[in-house]
Design a protein around this motif. Structure first.
Motif, PDB file in Angstrom:
ATOM      1  N   MET A  35       0.848  -1.200   0.000  1.00 24.33           N
ATOM      2  CA  MET A  35       0.000   0.000   0.000  1.00 24.33           C
ATOM      3  C   MET A  35       0.883   1.250   0.000  1.00 24.33           C
ATOM      4  SD  MET A  35      -3.063   1.095   2.643  1.00 24.33           S
ATOM      5  CE  MET A  35      -4.030  -0.355   2.243  1.00 24.33           C
ATOM      6  N   ASP A  36       0.370   2.306  -0.601  1.00 29.80           N
ATOM      7  CA  ASP A  36       1.092   3.575  -0.662  1.00 29.80           C
ATOM      8  C   ASP A  36       1.398   4.066   0.755  1.00 29.80           C
ATOM      9  OD1 ASP A  36       2.020   6.117  -1.034  1.00 29.80           O
ATOM     10  OD2 ASP A  36       0.366   6.782  -2.303  1.00 29.80           O
ATOM     11  N   PRO A  37       2.689   4.358   1.076  1.00 30.66           N
ATOM     12  CA  PRO A  37       3.031   4.844   2.423  1.00 30.66           C
ATOM     13  C   PRO A  37       2.261   6.102   2.823  1.00 30.66           C
ATOM     14  CG  PRO A  37       5.013   4.190   1.261  1.00 30.66           C
ATOM     15  CD  PRO A  37       3.893   4.133   0.262  1.00 30.66           C
ATOM     16  N   ALA A  38       1.940   6.959   1.852  1.00 30.09           N
ATOM     17  CA  ALA A  38       1.189   8.178   2.170  1.00 30.09           C
ATOM     18  C   ALA A  38      -0.193   7.832   2.714  1.00 30.09           C
ATOM     19  CB  ALA A  38       1.078   9.068   0.944  1.00 30.09           C
ATOM     20  N   VAL A  39      -0.799   6.779   2.147  1.00 32.91           N
ATOM     21  CA  VAL A  39      -2.113   6.328   2.630  1.00 32.91           C
ATOM     22  C   VAL A  39      -1.986   5.755   4.037  1.00 32.91           C
ATOM     23  CG1 VAL A  39      -4.012   4.719   2.238  1.00 32.91           C
ATOM     24  CG2 VAL A  39      -2.951   5.898   0.294  1.00 32.91           C
ATOM     25  N   LEU A  40      -0.918   4.989   4.264  1.00 32.46           N
ATOM     26  CA  LEU A  40      -0.697   4.415   5.587  1.00 32.46           C
ATOM     27  C   LEU A  40      -0.465   5.510   6.626  1.00 32.46           C
ATOM     28  CD1 LEU A  40       1.646   1.430   4.640  1.00 32.46           C
ATOM     29  CD2 LEU A  40      -0.768   1.309   5.281  1.00 32.46           C
ATOM     30  N   ARG A  41       0.262   6.561   6.228  1.00 31.72           N
ATOM     31  CA  ARG A  41       0.483   7.676   7.152  1.00 31.72           C
ATOM     32  C   ARG A  41      -0.830   8.368   7.494  1.00 31.72           C
ATOM     33  NH1 ARG A  41       4.945   8.594   3.954  1.00 31.72           N
ATOM     34  NH2 ARG A  41       4.079  10.396   2.878  1.00 31.72           N
ATOM     35  N   ALA A  42      -1.640   8.593   6.483  1.00 33.33           N
ATOM     36  CA  ALA A  42      -2.924   9.255   6.708  1.00 33.33           C
ATOM     37  C   ALA A  42      -3.803   8.413   7.633  1.00 33.33           C
ATOM     38  CB  ALA A  42      -3.633   9.493   5.377  1.00 33.33           C
ATOM     39  N   ASP A  43      -3.810   7.098   7.411  1.00 32.69           N
ATOM     40  CA  ASP A  43      -4.599   6.208   8.270  1.00 32.69           C
ATOM     41  C   ASP A  43      -4.080   6.247   9.709  1.00 32.69           C
ATOM     42  OD1 ASP A  43      -6.149   5.498   6.123  1.00 32.69           O
ATOM     43  OD2 ASP A  43      -5.150   3.565   5.767  1.00 32.69           O
ATOM     44  N   MET A  44      -2.751   6.277   9.852  1.00 32.28           N
ATOM     45  CA  MET A  44      -2.149   6.326  11.187  1.00 32.28           C
ATOM     46  C   MET A  44      -2.600   7.572  11.936  1.00 32.28           C
ATOM     47  SD  MET A  44       1.915   6.703  12.153  1.00 32.28           S
ATOM     48  CE  MET A  44       1.937   8.448  11.620  1.00 32.28           C
ATOM     49  N   VAL A  45      -2.509   8.731  11.273  1.00 36.16           N
ATOM     50  CA  VAL A  45      -2.879   9.981  11.931  1.00 36.16           C
ATOM     51  C   VAL A  45      -4.378  10.031  12.199  1.00 36.16           C
ATOM     52  CG1 VAL A  45      -2.932  12.491  11.690  1.00 36.16           C
ATOM     53  CG2 VAL A  45      -0.900  11.213  10.986  1.00 36.16           C
ATOM     54  N   ASP A  46      -5.188   9.575  11.245  1.00 32.23           N
ATOM     55  CA  ASP A  46      -6.640   9.542  11.454  1.00 32.23           C
ATOM     56  C   ASP A  46      -6.989   8.712  12.683  1.00 32.23           C
ATOM     57  OD1 ASP A  46      -7.035  11.101   9.231  1.00 32.23           O
ATOM     58  OD2 ASP A  46      -7.596   9.442   7.903  1.00 32.23           O
ATOM     59  N   SER A  47      -6.268   7.607  12.859  1.00 33.28           N
ATOM     60  CA  SER A  47      -6.519   6.745  14.021  1.00 33.28           C
ATOM     61  C   SER A  47      -6.176   7.465  15.318  1.00 33.28           C
ATOM     62  CB  SER A  47      -5.688   5.465  13.899  1.00 33.28           C
ATOM     63  OG  SER A  47      -5.783   4.685  15.068  1.00 33.28           O
ATOM     64  N   LEU A  48      -5.068   8.199  15.324  1.00 32.97           N
ATOM     65  CA  LEU A  48      -4.670   8.918  16.534  1.00 32.97           C
ATOM     66  C   LEU A  48      -5.633  10.054  16.864  1.00 32.97           C
ATOM     67  CD1 LEU A  48      -0.792   9.162  16.009  1.00 32.97           C
ATOM     68  CD2 LEU A  48      -2.085   7.434  17.267  1.00 32.97           C
ATOM     69  N   GLU A  49      -6.259  10.610  15.834  1.00 34.72           N
ATOM     70  CA  GLU A  49      -7.208  11.709  16.032  1.00 34.72           C
ATOM     71  C   GLU A  49      -8.617  11.224  16.347  1.00 34.72           C
ATOM     72  OE1 GLU A  49      -5.679  15.359  13.270  1.00 34.72           O
ATOM     73  OE2 GLU A  49      -6.586  13.666  12.214  1.00 34.72           O
ATOM     74  N   SER A  50      -8.879   9.932  16.138  1.00 32.87           N
ATOM     75  CA  SER A  50     -10.228   9.399  16.300  1.00 32.87           C
ATOM     76  C   SER A  50     -10.686   9.469  17.757  1.00 32.87           C
ATOM     77  CB  SER A  50     -10.270   7.946  15.828  1.00 32.87           C
ATOM     78  OG  SER A  50      -9.537   7.111  16.712  1.00 32.87           O
ATOM     79  N   PRO A  51     -12.006   9.530  17.990  1.00 37.89           N
ATOM     80  CA  PRO A  51     -12.514   9.562  19.375  1.00 37.89           C
ATOM     81  C   PRO A  51     -12.101   8.342  20.181  1.00 37.89           C
ATOM     82  CG  PRO A  51     -14.225  10.185  17.803  1.00 37.89           C
ATOM     83  CD  PRO A  51     -13.076   9.673  16.988  1.00 37.89           C
ATOM     84  N   THR A  52     -11.843   7.224  19.495  1.00 35.45           N
ATOM     85  CA  THR A  52     -11.456   6.001  20.204  1.00 35.45           C
ATOM     86  C   THR A  52     -10.136   6.193  20.938  1.00 35.45           C
ATOM     87  OG1 THR A  52     -12.552   4.674  18.518  1.00 35.45           O
ATOM     88  CG2 THR A  52     -10.993   3.537  19.964  1.00 35.45           C
ATOM     89  N   LYS A  53      -9.139   6.750  20.256  1.00 36.68           N
ATOM     90  CA  LYS A  53      -7.837   6.993  20.883  1.00 36.68           C
ATOM     91  C   LYS A  53      -7.734   8.397  21.445  1.00 36.68           C
ATOM     92  CE  LYS A  53      -5.048   3.583  18.452  1.00 36.68           C
ATOM     93  NZ  LYS A  53      -3.843   3.315  17.636  1.00 36.68           N
ATOM     94  N   ASP A  54      -8.179   9.375  20.683  1.00 39.36           N
ATOM     95  CA  ASP A  54      -8.164  10.779  21.114  1.00 39.36           C
ATOM     96  C   ASP A  54      -6.804  11.175  21.689  1.00 39.36           C
ATOM     97  OD1 ASP A  54      -9.265  13.287  21.431  1.00 39.36           O
ATOM     98  OD2 ASP A  54      -9.988  12.874  23.457  1.00 39.36           O
ATOM     99  N   VAL A  55      -5.742  10.825  20.973  1.00 43.75           N
ATOM    100  CA  VAL A  55      -4.387  11.118  21.412  1.00 43.75           C
ATOM    101  C   VAL A  55      -3.871  12.413  20.802  1.00 43.75           C
ATOM    102  CG1 VAL A  55      -1.992  10.319  21.309  1.00 43.75           C
ATOM    103  CG2 VAL A  55      -3.818   8.700  21.789  1.00 43.75           C
ATOM    104  N   LEU A  56      -4.261  12.668  19.559  1.00 46.38           N
ATOM    105  CA  LEU A  56      -3.683  13.765  18.786  1.00 46.38           C
ATOM    106  C   LEU A  56      -4.718  14.856  18.555  1.00 46.38           C
ATOM    107  CD1 LEU A  56      -1.353  14.928  17.160  1.00 46.38           C
ATOM    108  CD2 LEU A  56      -1.937  13.389  15.289  1.00 46.38           C
ATOM    109  N   GLN A  57      -4.477  16.019  19.187  1.00 50.43           N
ATOM    110  CA  GLN A  57      -5.394  17.152  19.015  1.00 50.43           C
ATOM    111  C   GLN A  57      -4.734  18.338  18.316  1.00 50.43           C
ATOM    112  OE1 GLN A  57      -4.790  16.117  22.472  1.00 50.43           O
ATOM    113  NE2 GLN A  57      -6.327  14.502  22.289  1.00 50.43           N
ATOM    114  N   ASP A  58      -3.418  18.398  18.309  1.00 50.42           N
ATOM    115  CA  ASP A  58      -2.697  19.532  17.734  1.00 50.42           C
ATOM    116  C   ASP A  58      -2.592  19.368  16.220  1.00 50.42           C
ATOM    117  OD1 ASP A  58      -0.329  21.070  16.751  1.00 50.42           O
ATOM    118  OD2 ASP A  58      -0.183  21.647  18.862  1.00 50.42           O
ATOM    119  N   GLU A  59      -3.185  20.299  15.478  1.00 54.50           N
ATOM    120  CA  GLU A  59      -3.228  20.179  14.023  1.00 54.50           C
ATOM    121  C   GLU A  59      -1.844  20.250  13.399  1.00 54.50           C
ATOM    122  OE1 GLU A  59      -4.782  19.510  10.297  1.00 54.50           O
ATOM    123  OE2 GLU A  59      -5.678  19.250  12.288  1.00 54.50           O
ATOM    124  N   ALA A  60      -0.966  21.099  13.937  1.00 51.00           N
ATOM    125  CA  ALA A  60       0.380  21.218  13.384  1.00 51.00           C
ATOM    126  C   ALA A  60       1.145  19.903  13.529  1.00 51.00           C
ATOM    127  CB  ALA A  60       1.135  22.354  14.069  1.00 51.00           C
TER     128      ALA A  60
END
Length: 249
Positions: free
Chosen positions: A1-26
């Protein structure tokens, strides 16, 4: 799979309500941009939210990296020192946030320093300075720093690191031994806690992977002795002489 897609999925997961780890947009944007697979052997598992082990050191999970960088509260053009460069991934994300020429990193392990330099060059961040040093001593040649990130646990922040902060600087570290909490300390001593973490201890010379002798207490003993000497006042400074002068009769 394209690494860019994997990166996007990784960040989306960290931002998701389930994990709610990443709130800083920068920080989220920076983590979407850095090719994490350049720092690990397995392209797919590189983007899983889990730890890895490389050359005897633990590579932090993406969620832990996000927590560290958010606690650091980076601002544009901040000068940053990372103590414990590991494979170089945290330094690369930091470079996306403040510019690679503003990022300095040290590690006590020579093999890790070489590995991190190669990874950063391969990923396009060869402007990050990486040197082999005892992290407890910081990097005085390039001090002061606006932000210092210690990627290893210590009961008390090393004196040298606090002294290498700017007047409005910020030191982030895992504080404690068995039970640790992520903590930010300002140059004036104000402290903010961010929750429980689990890191390996800060190492000194002789403790790194492959060393013949391991003596983790040497630095702690020096720190405690220094603090005790500073805290003594009046008669306490001379108590040994007083005791010896007492007539045993």
């Amino acid at each position: 799979m394209d690494p860019a897609v994997l990166r996007a999925d990784m960040v989306d997961s960290l931002e998701s309500p389930t994990k709610d780890v990443l709130q800083d947009e920068a920080v989220a944007i920076a983590m979407r941009d850095v090719p994490r697979h350049q720092f690990l052997d397995d392209d797919r598992s590189a983007y899983a939210d889990r730890e890895h082990e490389v050359l005897g050191t633990r590579v932090l999970a993406p969620s832990t990296v996000a927590r560290l960088l958010q606690a650091l509260a980076l601002e544009d053009d901040n000068t940053v020192l990372i103590v414990g460069v590991g494979v170089g991934y945290t330094a690369a994300v930091t470079a996306e946030l403040v510019g690679e020429r503003n990022v300095h990193a040290v590690d006590i392990s020579r093999p890790l320093v070489n590995h991190a330099r190669a990874n950063l060059t391969s990923a396009g961040y060869d402007g990050v300075l990486v040197d082999c040093r005892d992290g407890a001593n910081g990097l005085p040649e390039y001090a002061p720093f606006d932000r210092i990130l210690l990627e290893a646990a210590t009961v008390e922040p090393p004196r040298a690191l606090r002294e290498q902060l700017t007047a409005d600087g910020r030191l982030v570290l895992p504080r404690g031994s068995q039970r640790q909490r992520l903590e930010a300390i300002s140059a004036t001593g104000d402290r903010t806690q961010f929750g429980a973490v689990s890191f390996g201890p800060l190492l000194i010379e002789g403790e790194q992977s492959g060393a013949v002798e391991r003596n983790r207490m040497a630095r702690e003993d020096r720190e405690h002795a220094f603090r005790r000497a500073e805290s003594r006042r009046g008669w306490e400074l001379d108590w040994i002489e007083w005791e010896e002068s007492i007539d045993p009769q």
